[in-house]
Design a protein around this motif. Structure first.
Motif, mmCIF file in Angstrom:
data_model
loop_
_atom_site.group_PDB
_atom_site.id
_atom_site.type_symbol
_atom_site.label_atom_id
_atom_site.label_comp_id
_atom_site.label_asym_id
_atom_site.label_seq_id
_atom_site.Cartn_x
_atom_site.Cartn_y
_atom_site.Cartn_z
ATOM 1 N N ILE A 27 0.757 -1.036 -0.127
ATOM 2 C CA ILE A 27 0.126 0.143 -0.096
ATOM 3 C C ILE A 27 0.735 1.270 0.000
ATOM 4 O O ILE A 27 0.765 2.182 -0.580
ATOM 5 C CB ILE A 27 -0.908 -0.016 1.190
ATOM 6 C CG1 ILE A 27 -1.630 -1.139 1.141
ATOM 7 C CG2 ILE A 27 -1.879 1.354 1.148
ATOM 8 C CD1 ILE A 27 -3.013 -1.376 0.296
ATOM 9 N N GLY A 28 1.908 1.235 0.936
ATOM 10 C CA GLY A 28 2.721 2.393 0.923
ATOM 11 C C GLY A 28 3.395 2.497 2.198
ATOM 12 O O GLY A 28 3.262 1.672 3.213
ATOM 13 N N MET A 29 4.205 3.533 2.382
ATOM 14 C CA MET A 29 4.830 3.563 3.754
ATOM 15 C C MET A 29 4.459 4.849 4.718
ATOM 16 O O MET A 29 3.897 5.842 4.182
ATOM 17 C CB MET A 29 6.475 3.905 3.524
ATOM 18 C CG MET A 29 7.185 2.530 2.822
ATOM 19 S SD MET A 29 8.912 2.800 2.996
ATOM 20 C CE MET A 29 9.253 2.578 4.678
ATOM 21 N N THR A 30 4.396 4.624 5.833
ATOM 22 C CA THR A 30 4.120 5.852 6.889
ATOM 23 C C THR A 30 4.869 5.397 7.972
ATOM 24 O O THR A 30 5.873 4.657 7.997
ATOM 25 C CB THR A 30 2.508 5.705 7.130
ATOM 26 O OG1 THR A 30 2.405 6.733 7.874
ATOM 27 C CG2 THR A 30 2.245 4.238 7.700
ATOM 28 N N SER A 31 4.650 6.154 9.081
ATOM 29 C CA SER A 31 5.238 5.917 10.180
ATOM 30 C C SER A 31 4.382 5.816 11.425
ATOM 31 O O SER A 31 3.456 6.554 11.611
ATOM 32 C CB SER A 31 6.318 7.170 10.524
ATOM 33 O OG SER A 31 5.931 8.158 10.271
ATOM 34 N N VAL A 79 3.035 -0.440 4.801
ATOM 35 C CA VAL A 79 1.712 -0.699 4.954
ATOM 36 C C VAL A 79 1.565 -2.068 3.830
ATOM 37 O O VAL A 79 1.525 -1.651 2.817
ATOM 38 C CB VAL A 79 0.683 -0.193 5.126
ATOM 39 C CG1 VAL A 79 -0.706 -0.518 5.378
ATOM 40 C CG2 VAL A 79 1.088 1.113 6.092
#
Lengths: 112, 207
Positions: free
Chosen positions: B9-13, B26
């Motif tokens: 899905i992508g990255m986050t923190s 994610v």
């Protein structure tokens, strides 16, 4: 992605007041020494705000016995318990990195 | 190794209980259906064939359709075989969910890296370029330098690192910690980056 970010949002995230680059702020950070936890204040000028969402940060610069010290904080970090805005600055730039090359009277920020 | 399929899905923190900031990727790992169980007696090896998602009807080829009809499952978007499952416990149509993994577990993630096109040796193989700007050196800054000796061997060795297509390779990242699992949303969060673009399909593999 936005939905997921909302889902993951930490309830422990601090509610910080609005401040801009150039403002003088006091950040209360909790630090762990051994097994004790205490709150340490860090007072200085905000010289940069960058990023968005969960990774948004701000940089605070202060002079500590003549040596410049900068700390980067996350807006959503649960380690920050409180932020006090001490005074609002009047600056023309979003990033005040030029302050690093100045010292003494020249490194002051005009009040609003 | 046992595993399942997911979509990046992508990255986050996020922040852990100590308040430390952790960069996470994610991955959406919707329940994978067992398409077929391969056995040593019948197929020569033990494996589970897992399928993820649903494929549009117009994209299903006839041989594929026959395979899925035989096992009485809907056509999945992507099919992959995983070995190492306890095959007696599974039968066709069973689902493997994200709770297959645990928080704190160390896993592998395999995916296809982003294609970078035709790249020079500095980007592709981390060459240093031709250093120095004296002794007549000009316009060779990013060149590979010598690619071999002269009269012996009079040829360039096979496998010599040169410029060419970079990326779009199968890449496995090992030792990724599972930070969080959201069972209801079928999400799994691993610490650090994984190969591929957002929305690409990755394999999550148990160690």
């Amino acid at each position: 992605m936005e939905k997921i970010n909302n889902l993951l949002q930490d309830e422990k995230a601090p509610k910080l007041p609005n401040f801009k680059t150039g403002d003088r702020i006091k950040v209360f950070v909790s630090i762990i020494e051994g097994d004790k936890e205490r709150v340490q204040p860090f007072e200085g000028d905000v010289i940069s705000i960058r990023g968005s969402g969960a990774s948004r940060t701000f940089t605070v610069r202060k002079l500590s016995s003549g040596v410049g010290v900068e700390r980067i904080f996350h807006f959503k970090s649960p380690k920050i318990s409180k932020v006090d805005v001490i005074k609002e600055g009047n600056v023309r730039r979003a990033k005040l990195y030029y302050l690093r090359n100045l010292s003494g009277k020249a490194a002051r920020i005009k009040n609003k | 190794m046992p595993g399942m399929l997911g979509k990046k899905i992508g990255m986050t923190s996020i922040y852990n209980s100590d308040g430390d900031h952790i960069p996470v990727t994610v991955i959406k790992a919707e329940p994978c259906k067992v398409v077929s169980v391969k056995t040593k007696e019948k197929d020569g090896y033990d494996a589970l064939q897992l399928g993820m998602g649903a494929k549009k009807k117009k994209n299903i080829s006839k041989p594929e359709l026959g395979h899925y009809k035989k096992h009485k499952v809907d056509a999945p978007f992507k099919v992959k075989e995983f070995s190492g499952f306890e095959k007696d416990k599974f039968k066709t149509g069973d689902e493997i969910k994200v709770d297959f993994f645990e928080e704190g577990e160390v896993i592998k993630v395999r995916g296809n890296s982003k294609g970078k096109g035709f790249q020079g040796v500095m980007k592709r193989h981390n060459f240093g370029g031709v250093g120095g700007t004296t002794h007549g050196q000009s316009n060779r800054l990013r060149a590979p330098g010598s690619i071999g000796a002269s009269s012996y061997p009079s040829r360039v060795f096979k496998g010599k690192k040169m410029a060419g297509r970079k990326g779009n390779d199968t890449v496995t990242i090992r030792n990724l910690t599972v930070v969080k699992i959201l069972n209801e949303e079928n999400l799994i969060l691993v610490r650090g980056a994984i190969p591929g673009a957002n929305n690409s399909i990755v394999e999550l593999i148990k160690n």
